[in-house]
Design an enzyme around this catalytic site. Structure first.
Site, PDB file in Angstrom:
ATOM      1  N   CYS B  85       0.854  -1.197   0.000  1.00 49.01           N
ATOM      2  CA  CYS B  85       0.000   0.000   0.000  1.00 49.01           C
ATOM      3  C   CYS B  85       0.880   1.233   0.000  1.00 49.01           C
ATOM      4  O   CYS B  85       0.604   2.229  -0.673  1.00 49.01           O
ATOM      5  CB  CYS B  85      -0.873   0.019   1.245  1.00 49.01           C
ATOM      6  SG  CYS B  85      -1.803  -1.469   1.545  1.00 49.01           S
ATOM      7  N   CYS B  88       2.284   3.063  -3.321  1.00 49.15           N
ATOM      8  CA  CYS B  88       1.454   3.998  -4.085  1.00 49.15           C
ATOM      9  C   CYS B  88       0.974   5.155  -3.218  1.00 49.15           C
ATOM     10  O   CYS B  88       1.000   6.310  -3.616  1.00 49.15           O
ATOM     11  CB  CYS B  88       0.226   3.300  -4.668  1.00 49.15           C
ATOM     12  SG  CYS B  88       0.619   2.091  -5.936  1.00 49.15           S
ATOM     13  N   HIS B  89       0.494   4.819  -2.010  1.00 45.94           N
ATOM     14  CA  HIS B  89      -0.198   5.829  -1.201  1.00 45.94           C
ATOM     15  C   HIS B  89       0.715   6.587  -0.256  1.00 45.94           C
ATOM     16  O   HIS B  89       0.292   7.592   0.326  1.00 45.94           O
ATOM     17  CB  HIS B  89      -1.323   5.169  -0.396  1.00 45.94           C
ATOM     18  CG  HIS B  89      -2.372   4.521  -1.250  1.00 45.94           C
ATOM     19  ND1 HIS B  89      -3.270   5.243  -1.983  1.00 45.94           N
ATOM     20  CD2 HIS B  89      -2.651   3.211  -1.500  1.00 45.94           C
ATOM     21  CE1 HIS B  89      -4.068   4.412  -2.640  1.00 45.94           C
ATOM     22  NE2 HIS B  89      -3.713   3.177  -2.367  1.00 45.94           N
ATOM     23  N   CYS B 186     -35.258  -0.894  10.973  1.00 42.58           N
ATOM     24  CA  CYS B 186     -34.146  -0.302  11.724  1.00 42.58           C
ATOM     25  C   CYS B 186     -34.640   0.879  12.552  1.00 42.58           C
ATOM     26  O   CYS B 186     -34.254   1.079  13.690  1.00 42.58           O
ATOM     27  CB  CYS B 186     -33.061   0.192  10.777  1.00 42.58           C
ATOM     28  SG  CYS B 186     -32.520  -1.001   9.554  1.00 42.58           S
ATOM     29  N   CYS B 189     -36.182   0.826  16.331  1.00 45.01           N
ATOM     30  CA  CYS B 189     -35.295   0.878  17.493  1.00 45.01           C
ATOM     31  C   CYS B 189     -34.472   2.158  17.490  1.00 45.01           C
ATOM     32  O   CYS B 189     -34.397   2.862  18.482  1.00 45.01           O
ATOM     33  CB  CYS B 189     -34.349  -0.314  17.493  1.00 45.01           C
ATOM     34  SG  CYS B 189     -35.126  -1.848  18.001  1.00 45.01           S
ATOM     35  N   HIS B 190     -33.824   2.421  16.370  1.00 48.11           N
ATOM     36  CA  HIS B 190     -32.761   3.421  16.376  1.00 48.11           C
ATOM     37  C   HIS B 190     -33.221   4.841  16.103  1.00 48.11           C
ATOM     38  O   HIS B 190     -32.430   5.769  16.214  1.00 48.11           O
ATOM     39  CB  HIS B 190     -31.665   3.003  15.391  1.00 48.11           C
ATOM     40  CG  HIS B 190     -31.044   1.688  15.760  1.00 48.11           C
ATOM     41  ND1 HIS B 190     -30.304   1.525  16.914  1.00 48.11           N
ATOM     42  CD2 HIS B 190     -31.090   0.471  15.177  1.00 48.11           C
ATOM     43  CE1 HIS B 190     -29.903   0.269  16.996  1.00 48.11           C
ATOM     44  NE2 HIS B 190     -30.378  -0.397  15.963  1.00 48.11           N
ATOM     45  N   CYS B 231     -28.112  -7.302  13.707  1.00 46.67           N
ATOM     46  CA  CYS B 231     -29.386  -6.617  13.893  1.00 46.67           C
ATOM     47  C   CYS B 231     -30.488  -7.344  13.126  1.00 46.67           C
ATOM     48  O   CYS B 231     -31.577  -7.548  13.638  1.00 46.67           O
ATOM     49  CB  CYS B 231     -29.289  -5.174  13.395  1.00 46.67           C
ATOM     50  SG  CYS B 231     -29.136  -3.976  14.717  1.00 46.67           S
TER      51      CYS B 231
END
Lengths: 106, 270
Positions: B85, B88-89, B186, B189-190, B231
């Site tokens: 990695c 290149c980075h 979802c 609950c959230h 979940c």
């Protein structure tokens, strides 16, 4: 691969009490659980931790299955001289992981 | 839709210039974004003091073991191209600083959204000519955690307009869609019950700013998609696969819900 972390203050005054912190990646399988096949998963924990300060053992512990996975350990030690603090973790397979850090005492 | 067109036409008629219309719209959007960012809470604020303490000290945060794994892999050359990695980075602290806040992102070459895990694996197969890492493997988790850790503290800001818009809409639909034997979405609950208890647990807003997160229940770091699967299973629905389009779309929507929250990777949760 680094699987353990150790932190020691870089500098300390002679006679100071310093805190050593450590963390290690380990699954700490208790031996109490059963796998999907219904058979117990064999125990695999770190059974011994020891710390040396310039080759002299300053701390050691025998761990039991109740210690969490990826355990964190911290202890205090008096800074006496410059040198290396090394921690060694030994697990049920006899595999030893060690990590060391340098400290300068003025 | 008709209302909006009418409004646009009206504004256009009164001001007479397109530029001013655009500016006016931009202002309105900006305001709503700011208002939303103030009201939202990171999962950190729902955690117990002890769990927060684990996260606060980098030395006691077990998630950092995975950050270390990623750091080691960053400069390790793999695959037929013989590249790492780092080749290149360069320094991840510079090059990856924005990555953690902007993914999932729309990619032209695949014509859909891509999240960090998929981006890493694409880099591995295309540029490094190496094998893709398995989802939830310690390597992929380590690298994702390491990359996202570089953006720690920066506010999440994902792009949901332009080509990403249809995928964002799908993610939003997923979030509001009832599913499973318990017939729950979802949002039940959230959104509707965040802060209330579900049995002994406090429901959070379901923000993903701390992912990949070290969960005490898992005893290790896990990805956003692992959490989504968990979940879905809890409402007795059949979970989708890790890295499926459904979950990547949902990831974009959930990231957008938490826009403005600081990235906390690797966070510690119960």
């Amino acid at each position: 691969m680094a699987s353990a972390r150790l932190k020691v203050p870089k500098k300390a005054k002679k006679g100071d009490i310093i805190t050593v912190k450590s963390l290690i990646k380990h699954k700490m399988e208790t031996g109490q659980r059963k796998g999907k096949d219904g058979k117990p998963i064999p125990r695999m924990i770190i059974k011994k931790v020891s710390a040396t300060y310039n080759g002299v053992e300053v701390f050691s512990a025998d761990w039991a299955p109740a210690v969490s996975a990826n355990p964190f350990l911290s202890f205090k030690v008096r800074a006496t001289e410059s040198g290396t603090i090394e921690l060694k973790w030994t697990d049920d397979n006899g595999k030893v992981v060690s990590q060391s850090a340098k400290i300068t005492v003025q | 839709m008709k209302m909006r067109q009418l409004l646009l036409a009206l504004t256009f008629a009164t001001t007479g210039t397109l530029a001013v219309t655009g500016l006016g719209l931009g202002l309105v959007i900006g305001q709503t974004t700011a208002a939303k960012a103030e009201g939202i809470r990171s999962g950190y604020s729902y955690a117990t003091k002890e769990t927060q303490g684990l996260q606060d000290d980098d030395m006691s945060n077990p998630g950092y073991l995975w950050v270390d794994t990623g750091e080691d892999l960053w400069s390790k050359a793999e695959g037929d191209a013989g590249k790492s990695c780092n080749d290149c980075h360069g320094d991840a602290a510079e090059s990856m600083k924005k990555a953690g806040v902007s993914y999932p992102k729309y990619k032209d070459d695949i014509g859909k959204l891509q999240n960090i895990e998929q981006r890493i694996n694409q880099c591995r197969t295309d540029n490094m000519k190496a094998k893709a890492w398995k989802w939830e493997s310690s390597q992929l988790l380590g690298m994702t955690t390491y990359v996202r850790n570089q953006s720690r503290g920066l506010p999440v800001s994902v792009a949901v307009d332009g080509p990403a818009a249809p995928f964002f809409a799908k993610g939003e639909a997923f979030f509001n869609q009832r599913r499973g034997l318990l017939d729950m979405a979802c949002k039940h609950c959230h959104e509707d019950n965040a802060g209330n208890k579900i049995r002994a647990n406090v429901l959070s807003e379901g923000q993903i700013n701390g992912f990949p997160v070290y969960r005490l229940k898992w005893g290790k770091v896990g990805s956003t998609h692992r959490r989504f699967r968990g979940c879905n299973k809890q409402v007795r629905a059949k979970p989708f696969k890790n890295g499926s389009d459904e979950y990547v779309n949902l990831e974009l929507y959930v990231a957008w819900r938490g826009r403005g929250l600081g990235v906390e990777t690797p966070a510690v949760r119960n």
